[in-house]
Design a protein around this motif. Structure first.
Motif, PDB file in Angstrom:
ATOM      1  N   VAL A 250       0.830  -1.195   0.000  1.00 40.99           N
ATOM      2  CA  VAL A 250       0.000   0.000   0.000  1.00 40.99           C
ATOM      3  C   VAL A 250       0.868   1.250   0.000  1.00 40.99           C
ATOM      4  CG1 VAL A 250      -0.155   0.177   2.514  1.00 40.99           C
ATOM      5  CG2 VAL A 250      -1.987   1.097   1.098  1.00 40.99           C
ATOM      6  N   THR A 251       0.369   2.279  -0.659  1.00 42.35           N
ATOM      7  CA  THR A 251       1.021   3.584  -0.651  1.00 42.35           C
ATOM      8  C   THR A 251      -0.019   4.632  -0.297  1.00 42.35           C
ATOM      9  OG1 THR A 251       0.588   4.002  -2.997  1.00 42.35           O
ATOM     10  CG2 THR A 251       2.655   2.871  -2.434  1.00 42.35           C
ATOM     11  N   LEU A 252       0.441   5.763   0.196  1.00 41.46           N
ATOM     12  CA  LEU A 252      -0.482   6.859   0.507  1.00 41.46           C
ATOM     13  C   LEU A 252      -1.194   7.318  -0.761  1.00 41.46           C
ATOM     14  CD1 LEU A 252      -1.619   8.828   2.582  1.00 41.46           C
ATOM     15  CD2 LEU A 252       0.330  10.339   2.113  1.00 41.46           C
ATOM     16  N   GLN A 253      -0.476   7.340  -1.864  1.00 41.51           N
ATOM     17  CA  GLN A 253      -1.094   7.716  -3.135  1.00 41.51           C
ATOM     18  C   GLN A 253      -2.220   6.753  -3.502  1.00 41.51           C
ATOM     19  OE1 GLN A 253       1.618   8.393  -6.430  1.00 41.51           O
ATOM     20  NE2 GLN A 253       0.120   7.581  -7.892  1.00 41.51           N
ATOM     21  N   GLY A 254      -1.994   5.454  -3.283  1.00 42.33           N
ATOM     22  CA  GLY A 254      -3.020   4.475  -3.592  1.00 42.33           C
ATOM     23  C   GLY A 254      -4.277   4.685  -2.775  1.00 42.33           C
ATOM     24  N   ALA A 255      -4.113   5.063  -1.510  1.00 41.84           N
ATOM     25  CA  ALA A 255      -5.279   5.312  -0.660  1.00 41.84           C
ATOM     26  C   ALA A 255      -6.007   6.586  -1.073  1.00 41.84           C
ATOM     27  CB  ALA A 255      -4.843   5.400   0.799  1.00 41.84           C
ATOM     28  N   LEU A 256      -5.247   7.630  -1.400  1.00 37.97           N
ATOM     29  CA  LEU A 256      -5.859   8.910  -1.754  1.00 37.97           C
ATOM     30  C   LEU A 256      -6.559   8.870  -3.108  1.00 37.97           C
ATOM     31  CD1 LEU A 256      -3.093  11.395  -0.532  1.00 37.97           C
ATOM     32  CD2 LEU A 256      -5.273  10.866   0.576  1.00 37.97           C
ATOM     33  N   THR A 257      -6.112   7.988  -3.983  1.00 31.04           N
ATOM     34  CA  THR A 257      -6.733   7.903  -5.313  1.00 31.04           C
ATOM     35  C   THR A 257      -7.875   6.884  -5.361  1.00 31.04           C
ATOM     36  OG1 THR A 257      -5.065   6.271  -6.022  1.00 31.04           O
ATOM     37  CG2 THR A 257      -4.613   8.602  -6.484  1.00 31.04           C
ATOM     38  N   LEU A 258      -8.268   6.341  -4.201  1.00 29.51           N
ATOM     39  CA  LEU A 258      -9.340   5.354  -4.204  1.00 29.51           C
ATOM     40  C   LEU A 258     -10.669   5.967  -4.653  1.00 29.51           C
ATOM     41  CD1 LEU A 258      -9.727   2.328  -3.452  1.00 29.51           C
ATOM     42  CD2 LEU A 258     -10.732   3.133  -1.313  1.00 29.51           C
TER      43      LEU A 258
END
Length: 519
Positions: A250-258
């Motif tokens: 997981v990356t912060l970018q992956g969470a924010l782009t959900l």
């Protein structure tokens, strides 16, 4: 204590009940059309094929076999009865997911009618009907929309219970629905965090009737008690859990782009990061709007906001230690995006109607784009590539016409088994070309899809060692490579009788003996 004031469903001084019913009918027609459109175009891929193969078993066998997988059994049991009535076609199998998602839409409309205005309710209904991520997983024979149905139904039951804490039937309904959710998918536990937060906040509000701590604890203990029969199986799954290598860290970018993945969709590599982050920023503005603007009913606003963001944040934190951040596991909380947006636009519309209208238009445009990505199978979600690749299913369809009773079929990868078994109508059980040891193969058959094999030892072919004989005329070999100079030992002749190719998958036939070759 100030009494709970809620907007009644289908009761408005200025609009007739008939008009509301017509509006609901229109929303349902739109929702059904966008979900059934092109529903049979994607092929049945690995995960779906596993669902359908497992659903062929008896409920008792499903209970036992699911323990060898990574999910609970309820979806497969219900799918078993659904397929018994409607058959195993892609349309019939996926229609079960559509039905569950339509049920979720209706529950969301009811939820909004309990905590918001009529205008917000119908804005939410339109956005829910067009929500791309819901459409995407409505068109897949998996448990994700069913989980969303149970959890939204439980949330509505919780609201009704909070409104009338003296009526124990709502507590009973809540317990049964949450139990069903846990028997469908383990990530129901993320929604428990949302419900606990709502219960805690509703006790501190002036207008919300409080569920006593004793009643709340008894209900949650009852859920655990009803789940006890599955606990040994759950422990068995934990002990046999394989590698999570297929899940990216997981990356912060992956969470924010959900939010972008749920509303706009598309291949992430082709979209600038700024555009991917824009939907999340917009959703945070919406969330802040409804929390700040309704101080007297903040627990309702927090419920909507937390229904999406609490599971997201919780899973992100868990995934830092254990890779579990998969977008489809959070599909159940996606409807909250429509609810949050509708509530915020309703607030904006009281003073800034142009701003609210522009925001609604922007959301609809985003969703239409997302629907286009779903239909073109370019949504960028896990599994979509396999759903788009028709080569294997086309090759097996041709094999169904060419193979005869007594022939043998060998497939190069044991992981092709679920898709092959779904499309195979020859009545011939395949054998597997195994390049590792037989012990390694048998280890694979102790969990997951290969546990469905009745006799793993009889379904093994060790490449380069075994000479395969058959009473029929031909041996069919399915592989993802071109024919090597030295053919496999499965054939006694070196020249293939026939060859077909679809995409990167090839089908070769060999004579079982030389006499068959000469004929």
């Amino acid at each position: 204590m100030k009494p709970w004031v809620a907007v009644p469903f289908f009761k408005d001084a200025n609009v007739s009940v008939r008009a509301d019913r017509l509006a609901l009918a229109a929303v349902l027609i739109i929702a059904l059309c966008v979900r059934f459109y092109s529903i049979t175009v994607p092929v049945i891929w690995y995960d779906e094929a596993y669902s359908l193969l497992l659903a062929r078993e008896t409920p008792a066998r499903i209970w036992a076999l699911t323990a060898l997988d990574v999910h609970p059994p309820l979806y497969y049991v219900l799918l078993h009865y659904w397929l018994a009535v409607w058959g195993e076609s892609p349309l019939a199998a996926r229609a079960f997911s559509v039905l569950a998602d339509i049920g979720t839409l209706l529950l969301c409309v009811k939820l909004m009618s309990l905590i918001s205005t009529r205008r917000a309710t119908w804005i939410a209904a339109v956005l829910l009907a067009l929500l791309p991520i819901s459409v995407r997983y409505s068109q897949e024979a998996r448990m994700y929309t069913l989980l969303g149905f149970w959890l939204m139904a439980a949330t509505v039951a919780l609201l009704c219970w909070a409104r009338h804490p003296e009526q124990k039937r709502f507590a009973l309904i809540y317990v049964l629905l949450m139990t069903a959710a846990f028997y469908t998918h383990y990530f129901a536990g993320l929604c428990v965090l949302v419900h606990w937060l709502f219960w805690w906040q509703s006790r501190a509000t002036r207008d919300g009737a409080a569920i006593s701590a004793q009643s709340w604890l008894v209900a949650n203990i009852a859920i655990v008690f009803l789940y006890l029969p599955w606990i040994p199986r759950f422990i068995q799954q934990l002990s046999g859990t394989g590698s999570f290598d297929w899940i990216e860290p997981v990356t912060l970018q992956g969470a924010l782009t959900l939010v972008w993945q749920y509303t706009v969709l598309g291949e992430a590599a082709s979209i600038p990061l700024t555009w991917q982050l824009l939907p999340c920023g917009l959703m945070l503005v919406f969330a802040g709007t409804i929390i700040i603007s309704n101080p007297d009913k903040r627990h309702f606003s927090v419920l909507l906001v937390s229904y999406f963001f609490v599971p997201l944040v919780a899973l992100y934190l868990i995934a830092l230690a254990l890779p579990l951040f998969v977008p489809r596991y959070l599909v159940f909380c996606a409807p909250a995006l429509a609810l949050i947006s509708a509530a915020a636009m309703d607030i904006w519309g009281r003073r800034r109607i142009i701003l609210a209208s522009a925001a609604l238009l922007l959301l609809v445009i985003m969703q239409v784009h997302g629907l286009t990505m779903v239909y073109l199978q370019t949504d960028g979600l896990n599994g979509t590539g396999a759903r788009k690749d028709t080569s294997f299913s086309s090759l097996v369809t041709q094999l169904n016409q060419l193979a005869h009773p007594g022939d043998e079929i060998v497939i190069a990868s044991a992981f092709w088994y679920p898709s092959f078994a779904y499309y195979n109508t020859t009545g011939i059980d395949p054998k597997f070309e195994i390049r590792s040891s037989i012990d390694g193969f048998l280890q694979l058959t102790r969990q997951g899809v290969l546990s469905l094999l009745n006799d793993p030892v009889m379904n093994v072919y060790i490449d380069g060692v075994t000479v395969l004989d058959c009473p029929g005329r031909k041996i069919w070999w399915i592989t993802n490579t071109v024919l090597p100079n030295e053919p496999p030992r499965l054939a006694k002749v070196r020249r293939p009788l026939q060859s077909l190719q679809e995409g990167n998958v090839s089908l070769y036939s060999f004579a079982c003996d030389r006499s068959a070759d000469l004929n």
